[in-house]
Design a protein around this motif. Structure first.
Motif, PDB file in Angstrom:
ATOM      1  N   SER A 170      33.619  53.423  15.593  1.00  0.00           N
ATOM      2  CA  SER A 170      32.971  54.634  15.074  1.00  0.00           C
ATOM      3  C   SER A 170      34.029  55.450  14.325  1.00  0.00           C
ATOM      4  O   SER A 170      35.224  55.226  14.482  1.00  0.00           O
ATOM      5  CB  SER A 170      32.396  55.463  16.222  1.00  0.00           C
ATOM      6  OG  SER A 170      33.436  55.863  17.093  1.00  0.00           O
ATOM      7  N   THR A 171      33.526  56.373  13.499  1.00  0.00           N
ATOM      8  CA  THR A 171      34.411  57.300  12.795  1.00  0.00           C
ATOM      9  C   THR A 171      34.143  58.693  13.356  1.00  0.00           C
ATOM     10  O   THR A 171      33.027  58.983  13.771  1.00  0.00           O
ATOM     11  CB  THR A 171      34.068  57.284  11.290  1.00  0.00           C
ATOM     12  OG1 THR A 171      34.354  55.988  10.791  1.00  0.00           O
ATOM     13  CG2 THR A 171      34.874  58.299  10.503  1.00  0.00           C
ATOM     14  N   SER A 172      35.160  59.524  13.418  1.00  0.00           N
ATOM     15  CA  SER A 172      34.881  60.921  13.791  1.00  0.00           C
ATOM     16  C   SER A 172      35.916  61.841  13.147  1.00  0.00           C
ATOM     17  O   SER A 172      36.965  61.387  12.694  1.00  0.00           O
ATOM     18  CB  SER A 172      34.859  61.108  15.313  1.00  0.00           C
ATOM     19  OG  SER A 172      36.154  60.967  15.833  1.00  0.00           O
ATOM     20  N   SER A 228      37.861  55.592  15.439  1.00  0.00           N
ATOM     21  CA  SER A 228      37.868  56.566  16.524  1.00  0.00           C
ATOM     22  C   SER A 228      37.767  55.864  17.878  1.00  0.00           C
ATOM     23  O   SER A 228      38.705  55.846  18.663  1.00  0.00           O
ATOM     24  CB  SER A 228      36.706  57.538  16.304  1.00  0.00           C
ATOM     25  OG  SER A 228      36.644  58.474  17.304  1.00  0.00           O
ATOM     26  N   GLN A 229      36.614  55.292  18.136  1.00  0.00           N
ATOM     27  CA  GLN A 229      36.441  54.520  19.381  1.00  0.00           C
ATOM     28  C   GLN A 229      35.626  53.269  19.063  1.00  0.00           C
ATOM     29  O   GLN A 229      34.819  53.266  18.130  1.00  0.00           O
ATOM     30  CB  GLN A 229      35.760  55.376  20.457  1.00  0.00           C
ATOM     31  CG  GLN A 229      36.726  56.396  21.047  1.00  0.00           C
ATOM     32  CD  GLN A 229      36.088  57.230  22.133  1.00  0.00           C
ATOM     33  OE1 GLN A 229      35.442  58.228  21.844  1.00  0.00           O
ATOM     34  NE2 GLN A 229      36.289  56.834  23.378  1.00  0.00           N
ATOM     35  N   THR A 230      35.825  52.249  19.858  1.00  0.00           N
ATOM     36  CA  THR A 230      35.160  50.976  19.584  1.00  0.00           C
ATOM     37  C   THR A 230      33.658  51.097  19.803  1.00  0.00           C
ATOM     38  O   THR A 230      33.222  51.552  20.850  1.00  0.00           O
ATOM     39  CB  THR A 230      35.691  49.877  20.540  1.00  0.00           C
ATOM     40  OG1 THR A 230      37.022  50.198  20.899  1.00  0.00           O
ATOM     41  CG2 THR A 230      35.623  48.518  19.923  1.00  0.00           C
ATOM     42  N   SER A 231      32.884  50.660  18.802  1.00  0.00           N
ATOM     43  CA  SER A 231      31.427  50.594  19.005  1.00  0.00           C
ATOM     44  C   SER A 231      31.070  49.226  19.545  1.00  0.00           C
ATOM     45  O   SER A 231      30.250  49.097  20.449  1.00  0.00           O
ATOM     46  CB  SER A 231      30.670  50.789  17.687  1.00  0.00           C
ATOM     47  OG  SER A 231      31.199  51.844  16.958  1.00  0.00           O
ATOM     48  N   VAL A 232      31.668  48.191  18.943  1.00  0.00           N
ATOM     49  CA  VAL A 232      31.458  46.817  19.451  1.00  0.00           C
ATOM     50  C   VAL A 232      32.833  46.221  19.725  1.00  0.00           C
ATOM     51  O   VAL A 232      33.605  45.971  18.802  1.00  0.00           O
ATOM     52  CB  VAL A 232      30.718  45.938  18.409  1.00  0.00           C
ATOM     53  CG1 VAL A 232      30.528  44.525  18.943  1.00  0.00           C
ATOM     54  CG2 VAL A 232      29.403  46.562  18.007  1.00  0.00           C
ATOM     55  N   PRO A 233      33.172  46.014  20.996  1.00  0.00           N
ATOM     56  CA  PRO A 233      34.471  45.401  21.288  1.00  0.00           C
ATOM     57  C   PRO A 233      34.403  43.874  21.211  1.00  0.00           C
ATOM     58  O   PRO A 233      33.328  43.306  21.071  1.00  0.00           O
ATOM     59  CB  PRO A 233      34.757  45.863  22.725  1.00  0.00           C
ATOM     60  CG  PRO A 233      33.412  46.105  23.319  1.00  0.00           C
ATOM     61  CD  PRO A 233      32.440  46.397  22.211  1.00  0.00           C
ATOM     62  N   PHE A 234      35.547  43.249  21.301  1.00  0.00           N
ATOM     63  CA  PHE A 234      35.642  41.780  21.327  1.00  0.00           C
ATOM     64  C   PHE A 234      34.803  41.261  22.497  1.00  0.00           C
ATOM     65  O   PHE A 234      34.809  41.843  23.583  1.00  0.00           O
ATOM     66  CB  PHE A 234      37.107  41.388  21.519  1.00  0.00           C
ATOM     67  CG  PHE A 234      37.400  39.936  21.310  1.00  0.00           C
ATOM     68  CD1 PHE A 234      37.753  39.456  20.062  1.00  0.00           C
ATOM     69  CD2 PHE A 234      37.349  39.046  22.379  1.00  0.00           C
ATOM     70  CE1 PHE A 234      38.051  38.114  19.871  1.00  0.00           C
ATOM     71  CE2 PHE A 234      37.638  37.701  22.200  1.00  0.00           C
ATOM     72  CZ  PHE A 234      37.982  37.228  20.936  1.00  0.00           C
ATOM     73  N   GLN A 235      34.116  40.159  22.235  1.00  0.00           N
ATOM     74  CA  GLN A 235      33.171  39.648  23.239  1.00  0.00           C
ATOM     75  C   GLN A 235      33.816  39.476  24.620  1.00  0.00           C
ATOM     76  O   GLN A 235      34.909  38.904  24.737  1.00  0.00           O
ATOM     77  CB  GLN A 235      32.628  38.304  22.786  1.00  0.00           C
ATOM     78  CG  GLN A 235      31.422  37.887  23.605  1.00  0.00           C
ATOM     79  CD  GLN A 235      30.841  36.586  23.102  1.00  0.00           C
ATOM     80  OE1 GLN A 235      31.569  35.712  22.645  1.00  0.00           O
ATOM     81  NE2 GLN A 235      29.540  36.455  23.200  1.00  0.00           N
TER      82      GLN A 235
END
Ligand SMILES: Cc1cc2nc3c(=O)[nH]c(=O)nc-3n(C[C@H](O)[C@H](O)[C@H](O)COP(=O)(O)OP(=O)(O)OC[C@H]3O[C@@H](n4cnc5c(N)ncnc54)[C@H](O)[C@@H]3O)c2cc1C
Length: 418
Positions: free
Chosen positions: A264-266, A365-372
């Motif tokens: 995400s962006t913030s 900013s923060q991960t929306s979809v992390p590595f599986q």
């Protein structure tokens, strides 16, 4: 092979926690960071004697956290302190000194009615009494936030949450001090190539920094930077050059999983005032106020060292708004967010003139979809060893990054037998 030469790319929380973990290990450790100071997203902006954390406000654990020795060390050293909540006591904030750690108590029952509405929409919760066992995760930050309900009053509780006593950047600085590495700042990893040096059959990494025109050789490299930054799958400029990318593509399964990682962006706005005023004072007493009904501002936090003295304010944007406005420069975003702050807090213009305002755009900013599978850290290339670690591979919070450092250390231990 002699002592393994290891390069950590990134002196943020993951890099510094890994360096701390490797203190005393039989390795030769180097750390590069492109920024002028260590910290990464754990950044504290300072103005005079005032400070504001423009990254994490709360220090969150992983929901399924196993006992992490670094988390424990940070508590013992009073670098972080637990936030406790008490619905029945008046809101009191125990100020802390270095020698006398005391939990911060925040009354959370005064949060806005609008939160209630938002939560109903998001969570479809049943009303329960406030009890840790029947609190349920809600909303976008569902791995952090819990909702309970008592006496017609909705509360949000972040379980196992902490605040950074001296600012979040101090945590990274502390971990680096307790390690054996002094990060080389302003050192961008411009190029990463697997090479076979003369007189050796061992393939090693050749890491290059163009600005200072030097290259170094390493037996293992750990990338703690967000995956889209080293993969170049986003519009990010400055992706490192080199054959590490073609080597990554040789394992299609890993590569496909890397390509799925998104952030995400913030925007964060830090504002410093010489003195407080009624609307700021109201927020200061709760420490943080959330505005789920507002399109631009997600929450505002207010802090001051001395009652009646200067105050620092941090305003975090909503992710949806930031996502829709990724292309805004931070100067334009600063004006928009400040205007919205005035609209929210003092439509009649009672906010004092700020001493200083500063805006930061967190493209990652923060991960929306992390590595599986959120493994924490992953061996991306076996020879020479390339490890990916950090919140691209974990839960996007402090606990997740500490976990990533622990997993990366395990991979190194196994490879180099220490
Ligand atoms: C606005 C915001 C709010 C947050 N809220 C919370 C919260 O409430 N609770 C919580 O626990 N967590 C929160 N987080 C998440 C937490 O801050 C991050 O998960 C954590 O700080 C990530 O640390 P890291 O070391 O993995 O990555 P980073 O901090 O991103 O570190 C990576 C480092 O790599 C460097 N770098 C990048 N590219 C290169 C290159 N090519 N060469 C050399 N160096 C490079 C960067 O300068 C950076 O220092 C928040 C984050 C943000 C931004």
């Amino acid at each position: 092979m002699g002592i393994p030469r290891i390069l950590i790319v990134g002196a943020g929380l993951t890099g510094s926690a890994l360096a701390r973990r490797l203190a005393g290990a039989p390795v030769s450790l180097t750390c590069w960071d492109k920024a002028s100071r260590p910290g990464g997203r754990m950044t504290t902006k300072v103005f005079g004697d005032m400070k504001v954390d423009i990254g994490p406000k709360f220090i969150s654990r992983k929901p399924d956290d196993i006992e992490d020795s670094i988390f424990t060390e940070l508590i013992e050293k009073n670098l972080i302190q637990p936030v406790t909540y008490d619905l029945h006591q008046s809101h009191s904030v125990h100020t802390n000194t270095r020698n006398t750690p005391a939990p911060v108590q925040i009354k959370l029952s005064t949060l806005e009615k609008e939160i209630e509405k938002e939560l109903e929409k998001e969570a479809n919760q049943t009303t329960t009494t406030l009890n840790e066992e029947n609190l349920e995760p809600v909303g976008q930050d569902s791995n952090c936030w819990l909702e309970g309900d008592e006496q017609d009053c909705t509360v949000l509780v972040k379980p196992d949450n902490y605040t950074a006593t001296f600012g979040s950047q101090a945590i990274v600085e502390y971990l680096l001090k307790r390690s054996t590495v002094k990060p080389e700042t302003k050192t961008f990893l411009n190029e990463l190539n697997a090479v076979e040096p003369q007189n050796s059959s061992d393939v090693v990494w050749e890491a290059q920094n163009h600005g200072r025109n030097f290259k170094e050789y390493f037996d293992a490299v750990i990338l703690t930077i967000p995956v889209p930054q080293f993969l170049g799958t986003s519009s990010a400029v400055g992706r490192p050059l080199g054959n590490y990318l073609s080597l990554l593509q040789q394992d299609q399964e890993v590569y496909n999983n890397l390509e799925k990682v998104t952030y995400s962006t913030s925007f964060s706005l830090g504002v410093f005032y010489s003195k407080s005023c009624t609307p700021l004072e109201e927020i200061r007493q709760q420490k943080v106020k959330y505005y789920p009904g507002n399109d631009i501002i997600k929450y505002i936090s207010v802090e001051c060292e001395d009652e009646g003295g200067p105050v620092s304010v941090c305003v975090h944007s909503h992710r949806t708004w930031a996502h829709q406005n990724t292309e805004l420069t931070k100067e334009i975003a600063k004006d928009i967010i400040y205007k919205e702050l005035e609209n929210l807090l003092s439509p009649d213009g009672s906010l004092p003139e700020p001493l200083q305002t500063m805006c930061h755009k967190w493209r990652y900013s923060q991960t929306s979809v992390p590595f599986q599978g959120v493994p924490g850290a992953v061996t991306l290339i076996e020879e020479p060893l390339l490890i990916g670690a950090g919140d691209s591979f974990s839960i996007s919070n402090v606990g997740g990054c500490l976990d990533a450092a622990r997993v990366a250390q395990d991979i190194l231990k196994q490879r180099f037998n220490f």
